[in-house]
Design a protein around this motif. Structure first.
Motif, PDB file in Angstrom:
ATOM      1  N   LEU A 169      63.496  37.569   9.764  1.00  0.00           N
ATOM      2  CA  LEU A 169      63.877  38.687  10.616  1.00  0.00           C
ATOM      3  C   LEU A 169      64.028  39.996   9.844  1.00  0.00           C
ATOM      4  O   LEU A 169      63.742  41.062  10.373  1.00  0.00           O
ATOM      5  N   TRP A 170      64.523  39.904   8.609  1.00  0.00           N
ATOM      6  CA  TRP A 170      64.780  41.119   7.827  1.00  0.00           C
ATOM      7  C   TRP A 170      64.727  40.782   6.349  1.00  0.00           C
ATOM      8  O   TRP A 170      65.137  39.706   5.924  1.00  0.00           O
ATOM      9  N   LEU A 224      72.530  46.913   8.218  1.00  0.00           N
ATOM     10  CA  LEU A 224      71.185  46.507   8.615  1.00  0.00           C
ATOM     11  C   LEU A 224      70.550  47.435   9.645  1.00  0.00           C
ATOM     12  O   LEU A 224      69.329  47.519   9.715  1.00  0.00           O
ATOM     13  N   GLU A 225      71.342  48.119  10.432  1.00  0.00           N
ATOM     14  CA  GLU A 225      70.780  49.008  11.440  1.00  0.00           C
ATOM     15  C   GLU A 225      70.260  50.299  10.820  1.00  0.00           C
ATOM     16  O   GLU A 225      69.177  50.782  11.171  1.00  0.00           O
ATOM     17  N   SER A 226      71.020  50.863   9.905  1.00  0.00           N
ATOM     18  CA  SER A 226      70.607  52.117   9.270  1.00  0.00           C
ATOM     19  C   SER A 226      69.811  51.902   7.993  1.00  0.00           C
ATOM     20  O   SER A 226      69.082  52.792   7.546  1.00  0.00           O
ATOM     21  N   GLY A 227      69.970  50.718   7.392  1.00  0.00           N
ATOM     22  CA  GLY A 227      69.331  50.456   6.111  1.00  0.00           C
ATOM     23  C   GLY A 227      70.075  51.058   4.937  1.00  0.00           C
ATOM     24  O   GLY A 227      69.638  50.942   3.790  1.00  0.00           O
ATOM     25  N   GLU A 228      71.216  51.680   5.200  1.00  0.00           N
ATOM     26  CA  GLU A 228      71.974  52.336   4.138  1.00  0.00           C
ATOM     27  C   GLU A 228      72.849  51.350   3.378  1.00  0.00           C
ATOM     28  O   GLU A 228      73.363  50.377   3.944  1.00  0.00           O
ATOM     29  N   VAL A 229      73.029  51.626   2.101  1.00  0.00           N
ATOM     30  CA  VAL A 229      73.975  50.881   1.274  1.00  0.00           C
ATOM     31  C   VAL A 229      75.355  51.497   1.500  1.00  0.00           C
ATOM     32  O   VAL A 229      75.571  52.673   1.192  1.00  0.00           O
TER      33      VAL A 229
END
Length: 414
Positions: A169-170, A224-229
């Protein structure tokens, strides 16, 4: 000279040491459970029970109160890791499989009443995933899934599939290949408002077992939605959990429990952990944390936690640590001694104080237990509390007549 990758491969192959065979366990002394003075009263007051997975010794452990005493039921289910439980089922993940147990309702087993009996119903063989965290009944990117899990070996988040080993999925954007090389050690996943929202990663690496070089300070948490750390500089982070409007997690290799502060974008420690922390759940004002002893190899000894505990003369502990969120202090604890030296996950089941499972053993029990849906077809088990036995009754022996009321006592819980 042995390279880091070669050493890692050896230690992973020696994972056989970290998962004790069933036949060996049968010959070992059972684990000992040593609660703090107030632990049993606290657990009884919760109105529920705790379920633990032990990974290294492959056990599923139920902790519950019965007649004012702490009881332990443990079953061998393979390299037990991630857990997920709700009113009608219990999921147990391990390295290569994921098992679904059904709550078949209350029953009387060997003369003792239990509020739920969990029977194995379905197994998924997901291959060399090295499954870690699992989440049941959750959405990801708008799609509903019965189960989502971290496929740590493949550096991805995945879901079950009826045809294939799993469906990815990711995957982190820095990982370039979906291959069983455990490149970044993506171990933890967490949900928020019913959707998979966070992942913990032990290092930003794209080569086989590269993450091991960054076990002290190379870890991160990803939205996971923004991809930001949202937090970095962590040491083998585990168990991201959203609770009371905060993202909590375990900074395992540093021996810390805390939360992510979005204002400063970093990790805020709340309490120290006297062991390698994995497994986190919450109940009211309390955080329940699983603790493991460090493995006695070069990798374990190279963690910051090893030197931290040695410097303060604190003995490594396997068990549970109960933190009062209002004060950050230890409220209760449970130490586990004997063959169990590692825990992976811990979950709390509200409303069920006396759970039971035969696991994959007790064939006589499996033959007796019948759990049917409500349909127009009448059946003799509807609305009845089944009286079950873990083994067939002994055949009657010829001899002198015995007075009524001199029967033998029921066997104790295993």
């Amino acid at each position: 000279m042995v390279s880091e990758v070669e050493e890692a491969a050896r230690e992973k192959a020696a994972g056989a040491e970290n998962s004790i065979p069933v036949a060996t366990q049968d010959k070992m002394e059972p684990p000992q459970f040593l609660p703090s003075p107030g632990f049993s009263a606290w657990l009884e007051g919760t109105g529920g029970s705790l379920i633990l997975s032990t990974y290294q010794s492959g056990r599923l452990i139920f902790l519950y109160m019965m007649e004012g005493r702490l009881h332990v039921l443990d079953r061998v289910v393979g390299t037990a890791m991630g857990l997920a439980v709700d009113d009608d089922k219990l999921w147990v993940g391990n390295r290569e499989q994921i098992w679904k147990f059904a709550n078949t309702g209350p029953a009387v087993v060997d003369g003792k009443g239990y509020g739920a009996v969990y029977m194995p119903r379905k197994g998924y063989f997901v291959g060399p995933c090295d499954t870690h965290d699992i989440i049941a009944d959750v959405t990801f990117q708008g799609e509903r899934h019965a189960l989502v899990f971290s496929s740590t070996s493949f550096s991805c988040i995945a879901t079950l599939d009826e045809q294939y080993n799993f469906r990815p999925l990711w995957m982190p954007d820095f990982v370039t290949a979906l291959t069983a090389e455990d490149r970044c050690h993506l171990n933890g996943i967490g949900a928020r408002d019913g959707r998979v929202a966070y992942a913990t990663i032990c290092g930003r690496y794209d080569e086989p077992m590269g993450w091991r070089a960054g076990r002290n300070g190379g870890g991160m948490v990803v939205d996971l939605e923004s991809g930001e750390v949202v937090a970095q500089g962590l040491s083998m982070p585990h168990s991201p959990r959203w609770y009371r409007d905060r993202l909590w997690l375990l900074n395992s290799a540093a021996g810390e429990f805390g939360y992510v502060d979005p204002e400063c974008g970093g990790f805020v420690p709340v309490a120290d952990c006297p062991g390698f922390a994995r497994g986190l759940t919450f109940l009211g004002d309390y955080a329940i944390i699983g603790l493991s002893q460090l493995r006695p190899n070069s990798f374990g000894k190279g963690m910051a936690l090893h030197d931290k505990l040695a410097a303060t003369n604190i003995q490594q502990r396997c068990g549970l640590q109960i933190i009062d969120l209002r004060t950050g202090r230890n409220a209760h604890w449970l130490t586990i001694a004997g063959p169990v030296t590692e825990l992976y996950d811990v979950v709390f089941k509200a409303g069920i104080q006396r759970p039971y499972t035969p696991g994959f053993r007790e064939p006589y029990m499996h033959q007796q237990r019948v759990h049917l849906p409500e349909t127009r077809f009448e059946h003799p088990y509807r609305g009845k509390l089944q009286m079950l036995r873990t083994r067939p009754p002994e055949p009657a022996q010829p001899g002198p007549a015995r007075a009524e009321g001199n029967g033998t006592a029921s066997p104790m819980d295993k």
